[in-house]
Design a protein around this motif. Sequence first.
Motif, PDB file in Angstrom:
ATOM      1  N   LEU A  14       0.828  -1.210   0.000  1.00  0.00           N
ATOM      2  CA  LEU A  14       0.000   0.000   0.000  1.00  0.00           C
ATOM      3  C   LEU A  14       0.857   1.253   0.000  1.00  0.00           C
ATOM      4  CD1 LEU A  14      -3.099   0.300  -0.052  1.00  0.00           C
ATOM      5  CD2 LEU A  14      -2.326  -1.996   0.519  1.00  0.00           C
ATOM      6  N   MET A  15       1.938   1.282   0.761  1.00  0.00           N
ATOM      7  CA  MET A  15       2.803   2.463   0.773  1.00  0.00           C
ATOM      8  C   MET A  15       3.438   2.685  -0.594  1.00  0.00           C
ATOM      9  SD  MET A  15       4.571   2.801   4.548  1.00  0.00           S
ATOM     10  CE  MET A  15       5.433   1.238   4.526  1.00  0.00           C
ATOM     11  N   ALA A  16       3.844   1.593  -1.250  1.00  0.00           N
ATOM     12  CA  ALA A  16       4.397   1.721  -2.596  1.00  0.00           C
ATOM     13  C   ALA A  16       3.335   2.229  -3.563  1.00  0.00           C
ATOM     14  CB  ALA A  16       4.948   0.375  -3.063  1.00  0.00           C
ATOM     15  N   LEU A  17       2.118   1.722  -3.424  1.00  0.00           N
ATOM     16  CA  LEU A  17       1.029   2.150  -4.297  1.00  0.00           C
ATOM     17  C   LEU A  17       0.722   3.634  -4.118  1.00  0.00           C
ATOM     18  CD1 LEU A  17      -1.128   1.318  -6.353  1.00  0.00           C
ATOM     19  CD2 LEU A  17      -2.619   0.709  -4.434  1.00  0.00           C
ATOM     20  N   ILE A  18       0.785   4.113  -2.897  1.00  0.00           N
ATOM     21  CA  ILE A  18       0.533   5.532  -2.622  1.00  0.00           C
ATOM     22  C   ILE A  18       1.582   6.398  -3.311  1.00  0.00           C
ATOM     23  CG2 ILE A  18       0.633   7.278  -0.802  1.00  0.00           C
ATOM     24  CD1 ILE A  18      -0.807   5.199   1.003  1.00  0.00           C
ATOM     25  N   VAL A  19       2.851   6.002  -3.226  1.00  0.00           N
ATOM     26  CA  VAL A  19       3.922   6.785  -3.844  1.00  0.00           C
ATOM     27  C   VAL A  19       3.807   6.752  -5.361  1.00  0.00           C
ATOM     28  CG1 VAL A  19       6.420   6.946  -4.176  1.00  0.00           C
ATOM     29  CG2 VAL A  19       5.497   6.460  -1.906  1.00  0.00           C
ATOM     30  N   VAL A  20       3.657   5.565  -5.919  1.00  0.00           N
ATOM     31  CA  VAL A  20       3.564   5.428  -7.376  1.00  0.00           C
ATOM     32  C   VAL A  20       2.329   6.150  -7.900  1.00  0.00           C
ATOM     33  CG1 VAL A  20       3.236   3.790  -9.268  1.00  0.00           C
ATOM     34  CG2 VAL A  20       4.863   3.272  -7.442  1.00  0.00           C
ATOM     35  N   GLY A  21       1.210   6.000  -7.225  1.00  0.00           N
ATOM     36  CA  GLY A  21      -0.015   6.665  -7.652  1.00  0.00           C
ATOM     37  C   GLY A  21       0.096   8.173  -7.584  1.00  0.00           C
ATOM     38  N   SER A  22       0.747   8.693  -6.545  1.00  0.00           N
ATOM     39  CA  SER A  22       0.913  10.141  -6.415  1.00  0.00           C
ATOM     40  C   SER A  22       1.737  10.703  -7.561  1.00  0.00           C
ATOM     41  CB  SER A  22       1.590  10.475  -5.074  1.00  0.00           C
ATOM     42  OG  SER A  22       0.785  10.084  -3.986  1.00  0.00           O
ATOM     43  N   VAL A  23       2.828  10.035  -7.889  1.00  0.00           N
ATOM     44  CA  VAL A  23       3.676  10.481  -9.002  1.00  0.00           C
ATOM     45  C   VAL A  23       2.909  10.409 -10.317  1.00  0.00           C
ATOM     46  CG1 VAL A  23       5.764   9.965 -10.324  1.00  0.00           C
ATOM     47  CG2 VAL A  23       5.807   9.845  -7.824  1.00  0.00           C
ATOM     48  N   THR A  24       2.141   9.356 -10.488  1.00  0.00           N
ATOM     49  CA  THR A  24       1.407   9.156 -11.737  1.00  0.00           C
ATOM     50  C   THR A  24       0.346  10.231 -11.950  1.00  0.00           C
ATOM     51  OG1 THR A  24       1.763   6.760 -11.628  1.00  0.00           O
ATOM     52  CG2 THR A  24      -0.025   7.550 -13.047  1.00  0.00           C
ATOM     53  N   VAL A  25      -0.483  10.490 -10.928  1.00  0.00           N
ATOM     54  CA  VAL A  25      -1.547  11.480 -11.106  1.00  0.00           C
ATOM     55  C   VAL A  25      -0.974  12.884 -11.240  1.00  0.00           C
ATOM     56  CG1 VAL A  25      -3.320  10.097  -9.957  1.00  0.00           C
ATOM     57  CG2 VAL A  25      -1.940  11.700  -8.606  1.00  0.00           C
ATOM     58  N   ALA A  26       0.138  13.161 -10.551  1.00  0.00           N
ATOM     59  CA  ALA A  26       0.769  14.475 -10.674  1.00  0.00           C
ATOM     60  C   ALA A  26       1.319  14.680 -12.077  1.00  0.00           C
ATOM     61  CB  ALA A  26       1.889  14.621  -9.643  1.00  0.00           C
ATOM     62  N   ALA A  27       1.977  13.645 -12.623  1.00  0.00           N
ATOM     63  CA  ALA A  27       2.526  13.749 -13.974  1.00  0.00           C
ATOM     64  C   ALA A  27       1.408  13.888 -15.003  1.00  0.00           C
ATOM     65  CB  ALA A  27       3.379  12.522 -14.281  1.00  0.00           C
ATOM     66  N   PHE A  28       0.330  13.128 -14.834  1.00  0.00           N
ATOM     67  CA  PHE A  28      -0.798  13.228 -15.758  1.00  0.00           C
ATOM     68  C   PHE A  28      -1.420  14.615 -15.700  1.00  0.00           C
ATOM     69  CE2 PHE A  28      -5.383  13.058 -16.462  1.00  0.00           C
ATOM     70  CZ  PHE A  28      -5.435  12.515 -17.742  1.00  0.00           C
ATOM     71  N   GLY A  29      -1.636  15.110 -14.489  1.00  0.00           N
ATOM     72  CA  GLY A  29      -2.240  16.428 -14.346  1.00  0.00           C
ATOM     73  C   GLY A  29      -1.388  17.526 -14.959  1.00  0.00           C
ATOM     74  N   ARG A  30      -0.079  17.400 -14.822  1.00  0.00           N
ATOM     75  CA  ARG A  30       0.821  18.413 -15.386  1.00  0.00           C
ATOM     76  C   ARG A  30       0.743  18.434 -16.913  1.00  0.00           C
ATOM     77  NH1 ARG A  30       4.823  21.314 -13.131  1.00  0.00           N
ATOM     78  NH2 ARG A  30       6.467  22.104 -14.497  1.00  0.00           N
ATOM     79  N   ARG A  31       0.681  17.239 -17.504  1.00  0.00           N
ATOM     80  CA  ARG A  31       0.600  17.168 -18.970  1.00  0.00           C
ATOM     81  C   ARG A  31      -0.727  17.702 -19.486  1.00  0.00           C
ATOM     82  NH1 ARG A  31       2.820  11.988 -18.206  1.00  0.00           N
ATOM     83  NH2 ARG A  31       0.756  11.072 -18.597  1.00  0.00           N
ATOM     84  N   ALA A 139      -5.080  12.906  -4.188  1.00  0.00           N
ATOM     85  CA  ALA A 139      -5.752  14.166  -4.535  1.00  0.00           C
ATOM     86  C   ALA A 139      -4.860  15.364  -4.225  1.00  0.00           C
ATOM     87  CB  ALA A 139      -7.074  14.278  -3.777  1.00  0.00           C
ATOM     88  N   ALA A 140      -4.190  15.345  -3.075  1.00  0.00           N
ATOM     89  CA  ALA A 140      -3.294  16.446  -2.714  1.00  0.00           C
ATOM     90  C   ALA A 140      -2.137  16.556  -3.697  1.00  0.00           C
ATOM     91  CB  ALA A 140      -2.768  16.244  -1.296  1.00  0.00           C
ATOM     92  N   ALA A 141      -1.558  15.412  -4.081  1.00  0.00           N
ATOM     93  CA  ALA A 141      -0.458  15.420  -5.045  1.00  0.00           C
ATOM     94  C   ALA A 141      -0.924  15.918  -6.405  1.00  0.00           C
ATOM     95  CB  ALA A 141       0.136  14.013  -5.168  1.00  0.00           C
ATOM     96  N   TYR A 142      -2.106  15.493  -6.810  1.00  0.00           N
ATOM     97  CA  TYR A 142      -2.635  15.902  -8.119  1.00  0.00           C
ATOM     98  C   TYR A 142      -2.868  17.409  -8.184  1.00  0.00           C
ATOM     99  CZ  TYR A 142      -5.877  16.611 -11.955  1.00  0.00           C
ATOM    100  OH  TYR A 142      -6.482  17.088 -13.083  1.00  0.00           O
ATOM    101  N   LEU A 143      -3.539  17.969  -7.180  1.00  0.00           N
ATOM    102  CA  LEU A 143      -3.842  19.394  -7.216  1.00  0.00           C
ATOM    103  C   LEU A 143      -2.576  20.243  -7.086  1.00  0.00           C
ATOM    104  CD1 LEU A 143      -7.135  19.648  -5.132  1.00  0.00           C
ATOM    105  CD2 LEU A 143      -6.855  19.982  -7.584  1.00  0.00           C
ATOM    106  N   THR A 144      -1.615  19.792  -6.299  1.00  0.00           N
ATOM    107  CA  THR A 144      -0.409  20.590  -6.066  1.00  0.00           C
ATOM    108  C   THR A 144       0.533  20.546  -7.257  1.00  0.00           C
ATOM    109  OG1 THR A 144      -0.574  20.151  -3.690  1.00  0.00           O
ATOM    110  CG2 THR A 144       1.527  20.996  -4.515  1.00  0.00           C
ATOM    111  N   TRP A 145       0.932  19.351  -7.662  1.00  0.00           N
ATOM    112  CA  TRP A 145       1.932  19.232  -8.729  1.00  0.00           C
ATOM    113  C   TRP A 145       1.310  19.007 -10.110  1.00  0.00           C
ATOM    114  CZ3 TRP A 145       2.924  17.151  -3.849  1.00  0.00           C
ATOM    115  CH2 TRP A 145       4.003  17.727  -3.163  1.00  0.00           C
ATOM    116  N   GLY A 146       0.083  18.507 -10.140  1.00  0.00           N
ATOM    117  CA  GLY A 146      -0.579  18.290 -11.418  1.00  0.00           C
ATOM    118  C   GLY A 146      -1.334  19.514 -11.898  1.00  0.00           C
ATOM    119  N   ALA A 147      -2.305  19.948 -11.099  1.00  0.00           N
ATOM    120  CA  ALA A 147      -3.123  21.098 -11.491  1.00  0.00           C
ATOM    121  C   ALA A 147      -2.412  22.422 -11.243  1.00  0.00           C
ATOM    122  CB  ALA A 147      -4.459  21.065 -10.740  1.00  0.00           C
ATOM    123  N   GLY A 148      -1.350  22.416 -10.444  1.00  0.00           N
ATOM    124  CA  GLY A 148      -0.576  23.635 -10.215  1.00  0.00           C
ATOM    125  C   GLY A 148      -1.164  24.576  -9.195  1.00  0.00           C
TER     126      GLY A 148
END
Length: 232
Positions: A14-31, A139-148
């Motif tokens: 679960l901890m690995a999934l949280i890290v990988v998922g955070s990076v993934t949604v942030a990268a997607f949101g940025r693109r 959600a926090a990772a997505y809005l911060t690094w993805g949505a800016g």
Amino acid sequence: MDRFVPYGPSHWVLMALIVVGSVTVAAFGRRQRGSRSAVLFTRGFALVVLAFGVATLTYRLLPAQWDIVESLPLHLCDLAWIVAAFALWTQRPQACALLYYWGLTLTPQAIITPALDAPDFPSPDFIEFWGQHLMVIWAAAYLTWGAGVRPTWRGYWFAAAVTVSWGAAMLVFNAWAGTNYGFVSAKPDNPSLLDVMGGWPWYLGVEVVVGLAAWALLTWPWTRAPRRAVLA
């Protein structure tokens, strides 16, 4: 069914999934930032968080599961998924500020030292606990690094005021109901960072000082750099 064991196989997965998922949604949101697909994804993400949270809360409030000690959504992590859904849907500055500080500091603490005495996957308690925490951090990772959406000092003080007010309210409620929501009336049974902060009530003051200092450190870099969106 085996019981959940901190730092057992499921915990590490679960901890690995949280890290990988955070990076993934942030990268997607940025693109996708600024596009129609970003709006659709953000709204869809909000609906997923809301649907999961409502379903697990309904389960917890069923007569067979009801327990005033655990069933009410009064822990910060319970409130965080509500804030996450609202922040994703609206991107209101105050909601995004709460999600940033709660989702990237308090929720990870619950992941590192989980207060979960329940059967392992796929028990409902396991899915509820990890599903809520996972989606809040994503959600926090997505809005911060993805949505800016970036924090400001005004958002910092808003989050601080809300959190301290919540803690005071929980002290009153716990005294009335004989509960321990937020672990403000006693430390959790499992090991946690509170164990190095002294006894009650001294650890509450230490927690506030350390927490506000950590939040300030998480705010300062963003206020020093250009930003496309801010948390008012």
